[in-house]
Scaffold this motif. Structure first.
Motif, PDB file in Angstrom:
ATOM      1  N   UNK A 109      -2.386  11.224   3.188  1.00  0.00           N
ATOM      2  CA  UNK A 109      -1.350  11.712   2.270  1.00  0.00           C
ATOM      3  C   UNK A 109      -0.831  10.562   1.391  1.00  0.00           C
ATOM      4  N   UNK A 110      -0.610   9.400   1.991  1.00  0.00           N
ATOM      5  CA  UNK A 110      -0.143   8.237   1.226  1.00  0.00           C
ATOM      6  C   UNK A 110      -1.184   7.818   0.186  1.00  0.00           C
ATOM      7  N   UNK A 111      -2.457   7.868   0.556  1.00  0.00           N
ATOM      8  CA  UNK A 111      -3.506   7.536  -0.405  1.00  0.00           C
ATOM      9  C   UNK A 111      -3.550   8.559  -1.528  1.00  0.00           C
ATOM     10  N   UNK A 112      -3.426   9.829  -1.182  1.00  0.00           N
ATOM     11  CA  UNK A 112      -3.444  10.912  -2.171  1.00  0.00           C
ATOM     12  C   UNK A 112      -2.281  10.785  -3.148  1.00  0.00           C
ATOM     13  N   UNK A 113      -1.112  10.400  -2.624  1.00  0.00           N
ATOM     14  CA  UNK A 113       0.106  10.337  -3.438  1.00  0.00           C
ATOM     15  C   UNK A 113       0.333   8.975  -4.088  1.00  0.00           C
ATOM     16  N   UNK A 114      -0.464   7.998  -3.743  1.00  0.00           N
ATOM     17  CA  UNK A 114      -0.243   6.646  -4.259  1.00  0.00           C
ATOM     18  C   UNK A 114       0.989   5.995  -3.655  1.00  0.00           C
ATOM     19  N   UNK A 115       1.399   6.488  -2.499  1.00  0.00           N
ATOM     20  CA  UNK A 115       2.601   5.979  -1.822  1.00  0.00           C
ATOM     21  C   UNK A 115       2.291   4.671  -1.097  1.00  0.00           C
ATOM     22  N   UNK A 116       3.331   3.906  -0.799  1.00  0.00           N
ATOM     23  CA  UNK A 116       3.111   2.684  -0.008  1.00  0.00           C
ATOM     24  C   UNK A 116       2.416   3.023   1.301  1.00  0.00           C
ATOM     25  N   UNK A 117       1.519   2.150   1.706  1.00  0.00           N
ATOM     26  CA  UNK A 117       0.768   2.360   2.932  1.00  0.00           C
ATOM     27  C   UNK A 117       0.577   1.022   3.621  1.00  0.00           C
ATOM     28  N   UNK A 118       1.109   0.915   4.805  1.00  0.00           N
ATOM     29  CA  UNK A 118       0.965  -0.299   5.596  1.00  0.00           C
ATOM     30  C   UNK A 118      -0.255  -0.142   6.496  1.00  0.00           C
ATOM     31  N   UNK A 119      -1.201  -1.032   6.363  1.00  0.00           N
ATOM     32  CA  UNK A 119      -2.408  -0.997   7.177  1.00  0.00           C
ATOM     33  C   UNK A 119      -2.442  -2.231   8.078  1.00  0.00           C
ATOM     34  N   UNK A 120      -2.705  -2.042   9.365  1.00  0.00           N
ATOM     35  CA  UNK A 120      -2.700  -3.175  10.289  1.00  0.00           C
ATOM     36  C   UNK A 120      -3.852  -4.155  10.054  1.00  0.00           C
TER      37      UNK A 120
END
Length: 175
Positions: A109-120
């Motif tokens: 969903x974050x990728x779809x929306x261009x939202x911030x995404x924290x990846x470990x």
């Protein structure tokens, strides 16, 4: 409504028939074939000009199956392009692959929306940052350039260009 008729393999000219066989017997298998035998997604349009379509699908195979980018990093980048280009076909096809690689619904969903995404994973986080910069600015500042090695950058910029091309073709042909 689709603008381009899906041509069954028995109606293809010899050059398009050869390309059809190459696509359907390659690593993509028969995933892109409809019940009548026509190619789905971006591959149907490639049959219009095998002299251009074949190198294009070869580039796609190299980007997907022979690059040094890991599977998760590659799908992450593809989904950033798909979201930026509003490519529903790419989004649906590659979200399914990403789920199989462990991406969560929240991450997708974050990728779809261009939202911030924290990846470990630091490498995946770098791919995300660089890909988002490429699709929004078409360039990288020095800090973004330094996030990945030059080979990864070359492969990633090629991936972004390839999937941007597919998104354009999918949109124009109403796939």
């Amino acid at each position: 409504m689709a603008r381009l008729r899906r041509t069954p393999p028995h109606d293809l000219d010899p050059a398009a028939g050869e390309l059809y066989e190459k696509i359907t017997t390659g690593p993509r298998g028969r995933f892109m074939v409809d019940p009548a035998g026509g190619l789905t997604g971006p591959f149907n349009a490639m049959l219009l000009s095998p002299a251009v379509g074949d190198p294009l699908q070869e580039l796609g195979a190299a980007v997907r199956y022979r690059s040094s980018l890991g599977d998760r990093a590659r799908e992450l980048a593809i989904l950033v392009v798909a979201a930026h280009q509003d490519s529903a076909f790419e989004q649906a096809a590659h979200e399914q692959i990403a789920r199989g690689l462990g991406f969560t619904d929240e991450q997708l969903r974050a990728l779809r929306d261009g939202a911030p995404l924290s990846l470990p994973d630091a490498g995946e986080a770098a791919v995300l940052a660089v890909t988002r910069a490429l699709v929004t600015k078409g360039d990288l500042d020095d800090d973004e350039y330094a996030l990945l090695g030059e080979r990864e950058l070359f492969e990633l910029t090629t991936l972004v260009g390839y999937y941007t091309t597919l998104a354009l073709q999918l949109r124009v042909f109403r796939v």
